[in-house]
Design an enzyme around this catalytic site. Structure first.
Site, PDB file in Angstrom:
ATOM      1  N   HIS A 263       0.851  -1.187   0.000  1.00 33.77           N
ATOM      2  CA  HIS A 263       0.000   0.000   0.000  1.00 33.77           C
ATOM      3  C   HIS A 263       0.885   1.234   0.000  1.00 33.77           C
ATOM      4  O   HIS A 263       1.970   1.234   0.577  1.00 33.77           O
ATOM      5  CB  HIS A 263      -0.931   0.005   1.224  1.00 33.77           C
ATOM      6  CG  HIS A 263      -2.050   0.985   1.128  1.00 33.77           C
ATOM      7  ND1 HIS A 263      -1.897   2.319   1.444  1.00 33.77           N
ATOM      8  CD2 HIS A 263      -3.332   0.832   0.727  1.00 33.77           C
ATOM      9  CE1 HIS A 263      -3.049   2.940   1.258  1.00 33.77           C
ATOM     10  NE2 HIS A 263      -3.932   2.070   0.808  1.00 33.77           N
ATOM     11  N   ASP A 319      -7.939  -4.498  -0.472  1.00 34.22           N
ATOM     12  CA  ASP A 319      -8.451  -5.140  -1.683  1.00 34.22           C
ATOM     13  C   ASP A 319      -8.299  -6.651  -1.640  1.00 34.22           C
ATOM     14  O   ASP A 319      -9.074  -7.380  -2.263  1.00 34.22           O
ATOM     15  CB  ASP A 319      -7.712  -4.602  -2.916  1.00 34.22           C
ATOM     16  CG  ASP A 319      -7.898  -3.111  -3.081  1.00 34.22           C
ATOM     17  OD1 ASP A 319      -9.058  -2.674  -3.144  1.00 34.22           O
ATOM     18  OD2 ASP A 319      -6.899  -2.389  -3.130  1.00 34.22           O
TER      19      ASP A 319
END
Length: 383
Positions: A263, A319
């Site tokens: 991320h 996700d």
């Protein structure tokens, strides 16, 4: 390029303004909505409560929550001529193209679409919050040859969404799972789509334009489209036994990236991924089919091993586990990003409230790196 200019590619480390909406600590793995930790909110709060929190200074009282839910009821229904747009679209259209187009079309039927005063912006926000689930569910049903189901304003946003997709009142467990997913995806600071929404609104254009721009941004595979890519990878692998070979092939390829890991902000495990991992585990146990969850765990194991060899810590993001959660809830993988939009409209609107209330047009600069000193010559003399 001038030697005294510092570039911040991707706007890394650049602060564009102040905000009281959310806070992210990438080193601690902490996400806070207006002072409340996301872990507690996901466990105890409904999506309506969290949206109220994001749009105001604090969680609602019982009376405030009831009034907020009541204010949403007139907005769930979507005009038939807007839904008819879905019937004119190609069968293979990407759902985000369809949803973005429909959201933009809503402006054409709003006599006050251009007003950016707080009352009008909040009115539009309520309308979009209620209509996004209706639009998303209607598109999915129309493209599969079914008719749209009228919303039930007495259901929650999560429950209504599931009802409009299936035509059946969802169970309490399914509604709660959907609620948790919406809460976790509601807001995440100055991410790409929130920044685009604010930048668009900074020109004092209308809310619909800003949200349409944000939706176009969310569609990208490096933003909202990442969970679709995760599901595609899981389908490609097909079994727990095939995970290691697939990941190694990806990591050893040029520019290989395993989707759902890493991320831009978090340097440790994304706190939202922790929650969705538990949700995915629960769904797997309840359904009796743990295939997608087991494959996900194996991907985490292999990635931990390989990253440790490189002295890196690359953990799953939101996700990653949302892909298996949505699959076990019965959603087709190309609908994952529209579901993201159903949740993120709450965060986008919170940012627009801030932007319009104390606006300054955003005008970043680029450092010119091209040639200088060229002279013009007539076209017939150019070779």
């Amino acid at each position: 390029m001038s030697d005294d200019v510092t570039l911040y590619r991707g706007l890394d480390g650049v602060h564009i303004d102040t905000s009281s909406i959310s806070s992210i600590d990438g080193l601690k793995g902490e996400l806070i909505y207006r002072g409340y930790d996301i872990t507690e909110l996901a466990d105890k709060a409904s999506f309506e409560e969290v949206t109220y929190l994001l749009w105001n200074d604090d969680l609602p009282t019982a009376a405030e929550l009831a009034a907020f839910k009541e204010s949403l009821k007139p907005h769930f229904e979507v005009r038939s001529d807007v839904l008819d747009l879905f019937r004119t679209m190609p069968d293979d259209i990407h759902p985000m193209h369809a949803l973005r187009t429909a959201a933009s079309a809503l402006a054409a039927f709003d006599a006050q679409a251009d007003g950016v005063g707080d009352d009008n912006v909040r009115r539009i926000g309520l309308s979009l919050l209620a209509k996004f689930p209706t639009l998303t569910a209607a598109f999915e049903r129309i493209r599969t040859g079914k008719g749209p189901i009228s919303p039930d304003p007495d259901l929650s946003i999560a429950g209504n969404f599931l009802y409009m997709l299936t035509g059946e009142k969802p169970t309490e467990a399914a509604t709660r799972t959907m609620d948790v997913a919406l809460v976790l995806h509601a807001e995440h600071g100055s991410n790409a789509s929130a920044f685009v929404a604010r930048a668009t609104a900074s020109t004092l254009t209308d809310v619909y334009s800003a949200i349409t721009a944000a939706m176009g941004c969310l569609k990208g595979p490096l933003h909202g489209g990442a969970n679709t890519a995760v599901m595609e990878a899981l389908e490609r692998v097909g079994s727990v036994e095939g995970v290691e070979e697939d990941i190694m092939n990806t990591l050893n390829s040029k520019g290989g990236r395993v989707m759902g890991f890493g991320h831009r902000v978090y340097r440790v495990l994304d706190p939202r991924a922790v929650i969705l991992k538990e949700v995915s585990h629960t769904l797997a146990e309840e359904s009796g089919d743990s295939k997608w969850f087991d494959m996900s765990l194996e991907m985490v194991r292999i990635m931990d091993r390989e990253m440790a060899k490189k002295g890196k810590e690359v953990k799953p993001n939101v996700d990653f586990f949302s892909a298996s959660v949505y699959r076990m809830l019965g959603f087709p993988k190309d609908m994952y990003t529209p579901i993201f939009a159903v949740a993120r409209i709450s965060g986008w609107m919170a940012h627009l409230f801030e932007q319009y209330s104390d606006n300054r047009i955003m005008r970043p600069r680029l450092v010119y790196s091209g040639p200088t000193g060229k002279t013009f010559s007539p076209v017939e003399e150019r070779s």
